[in-house]
Design a protein around this motif. Sequence first.
Motif, PDB file in Angstrom:
ATOM      1  N   UNK A  91       3.347   5.174   6.452  1.00 34.19           N
ATOM      2  CA  UNK A  91       2.316   4.382   5.787  1.00 34.19           C
ATOM      3  C   UNK A  91       1.557   5.263   4.806  1.00 34.19           C
ATOM      4  N   UNK A  92       1.558   4.858   3.526  1.00 37.01           N
ATOM      5  CA  UNK A  92       0.805   5.555   2.479  1.00 37.01           C
ATOM      6  C   UNK A  92      -0.328   4.652   2.036  1.00 37.01           C
ATOM      7  N   UNK A  93      -1.563   5.081   2.311  1.00 33.73           N
ATOM      8  CA  UNK A  93      -2.726   4.278   1.943  1.00 33.73           C
ATOM      9  C   UNK A  93      -3.901   5.206   1.700  1.00 33.73           C
ATOM     10  N   UNK A  94      -4.693   4.878   0.666  1.00 34.25           N
ATOM     11  CA  UNK A  94      -5.900   5.641   0.320  1.00 34.25           C
ATOM     12  C   UNK A  94      -5.602   7.119   0.104  1.00 34.25           C
ATOM     13  N   UNK A  95      -4.439   7.406  -0.490  1.00 34.23           N
ATOM     14  CA  UNK A  95      -4.076   8.767  -0.830  1.00 34.23           C
ATOM     15  C   UNK A  95      -3.568   9.597   0.334  1.00 34.23           C
ATOM     16  N   UNK A  96      -3.400   8.987   1.499  1.00 34.26           N
ATOM     17  CA  UNK A  96      -2.918   9.720   2.666  1.00 34.26           C
ATOM     18  C   UNK A  96      -1.658   9.063   3.214  1.00 34.26           C
ATOM     19  N   UNK A  97      -0.710   9.919   3.613  1.00 31.56           N
ATOM     20  CA  UNK A  97       0.522   9.412   4.233  1.00 31.56           C
ATOM     21  C   UNK A  97       0.525   9.797   5.709  1.00 31.56           C
ATOM     22  N   UNK A  98       0.813   8.830   6.563  1.00 31.29           N
ATOM     23  CA  UNK A  98       0.878   9.108   7.992  1.00 31.29           C
ATOM     24  C   UNK A  98       1.987   8.302   8.635  1.00 31.29           C
ATOM     25  N   UNK A  99       2.390   8.757   9.800  1.00 32.33           N
ATOM     26  CA  UNK A  99       3.437   8.068  10.557  1.00 32.33           C
ATOM     27  C   UNK A  99       2.785   7.168  11.597  1.00 32.33           C
ATOM     28  N   UNK A 100       3.183   5.899  11.613  1.00 35.20           N
ATOM     29  CA  UNK A 100       2.628   4.914  12.524  1.00 35.20           C
ATOM     30  C   UNK A 100       3.702   4.500  13.525  1.00 35.20           C
ATOM     31  N   UNK A 101       3.323   4.452  14.810  1.00 33.50           N
ATOM     32  CA  UNK A 101       4.214   3.892  15.837  1.00 33.50           C
ATOM     33  C   UNK A 101       3.807   2.446  16.016  1.00 33.50           C
ATOM     34  N   UNK A 143      -6.437  -1.638  -5.736  1.00 36.37           N
ATOM     35  CA  UNK A 143      -6.658  -2.092  -7.113  1.00 36.37           C
ATOM     36  C   UNK A 143      -8.113  -2.521  -7.271  1.00 36.37           C
ATOM     37  N   UNK A 144      -8.759  -1.997  -8.329  1.00 36.02           N
ATOM     38  CA  UNK A 144     -10.136  -2.397  -8.623  1.00 36.02           C
ATOM     39  C   UNK A 144     -10.238  -2.835 -10.076  1.00 36.02           C
ATOM     40  N   UNK A 145     -11.167  -3.737 -10.331  1.00 38.52           N
ATOM     41  CA  UNK A 145     -11.452  -4.204 -11.693  1.00 38.52           C
ATOM     42  C   UNK A 145     -12.940  -4.026 -11.965  1.00 38.52           C
ATOM     43  N   UNK A 146     -13.265  -3.379 -13.075  1.00 32.74           N
ATOM     44  CA  UNK A 146     -14.663  -3.216 -13.467  1.00 32.74           C
ATOM     45  C   UNK A 146     -14.808  -3.562 -14.948  1.00 32.74           C
ATOM     46  N   UNK A 192      -5.443   3.002  -7.323  1.00 32.14           N
ATOM     47  CA  UNK A 192      -5.698   4.243  -6.586  1.00 32.14           C
ATOM     48  C   UNK A 192      -6.536   5.210  -7.421  1.00 32.14           C
ATOM     49  N   UNK A 193      -7.545   4.650  -8.105  1.00 26.85           N
ATOM     50  CA  UNK A 193      -8.496   5.467  -8.845  1.00 26.85           C
ATOM     51  C   UNK A 193      -8.060   5.873 -10.235  1.00 26.85           C
TER      52      UNK A 193
END
Length: 332
Positions: A91-101, A143-146, A192-193
């Motif tokens: 899982x890659x989210x908020x700039x971090x990748x981790x392994x999910x069980x 995703x952000x909109x300003x 992602x910024x």
Amino acid sequence: MSLKTKKIYILIISVCLILGTTGIYQALNKKLSIKLEDETIAVSTFASTVREVLEENDIQISSNDKVLPDMDTKLKDGMEILIKKAFNVALLVDGKERTIISTGESVRDLLKEENIELSELDKVFPSLDHKLKPNDEIKIVRVTETIVTESKSIPFVVNTIYDDNLEIGKVVNVQKGSEGKKELSYKIIEEDGKEVQRILVSENVVKEPQNEVIKKGSKNFIITSRGERRTFTKSMVVSASAYTAGYESTGKTPCHPQYGITSMGTRVRHGVIAVDPKVIPLGSSVYIESMGIYRAEDTGGAIKGNKIDIYMDDLSRARKFGRRNLKIYVLK
């Protein structure tokens, strides 16, 4: 009691025992199904709980596996036991990748398990309805909109009016120009910024520009002191001095071979001037206000830029002339 009667009683008791034993067997033996991933196993068992029947069938359960109903549930005939084996996904989210069980059926289930919330704009790869498989890679793009407003200057235009009453080359500023101002509003889309798109949504003029107005002279003729109409290519104010052919002005004596000879190879005489050829080409006819028409045939080491030296045949007159500003016209 007769022998026949005794036999009948024995037969009845035997039948009752058989029926009772059969009923007890049927009551204790439960038929159920175990669904493991995509496989369904039919089981007949005397076990009393889910845990016991799984152990009985040598089905290993890890702490991350999901079993429904839970392991301590009492078995019932016709029950279905559902086992979902846990597996790893990236899982890659908020700039971090981790392994999910996970034991989730879909990406949506995984995000719910991990309490990951999505905005309406966020992107998910693969889609939320994607059926999860071991070692899947899930990516969430925030995703952000300003709306951003920027100021920008509006350049002014220079309008030129040609005036026959002004000499050619002369410029008069009639109206000074000033820049205008406008505000531009953009929708900034970031993933992602990082900005990925900029869309103009509105444009508002805060101040209109004021155009500059200039007059340029288009008059290209003069009337000489003799009443002649002569056209010219340019006019200018020059610093004028006077010189003679003598030693005092040129450093040459009459016995010098170049005494009295101009840069064009002609002999100096009344009506000759020395000029800077970069400003006034040699051979040009030049009208000097209040003095008449002269010809540019000579040069001088000190004659640079807007300077001229007027030839005179008398040293006292040349010295008396001194230095003065004169308006001249380079004639066609």
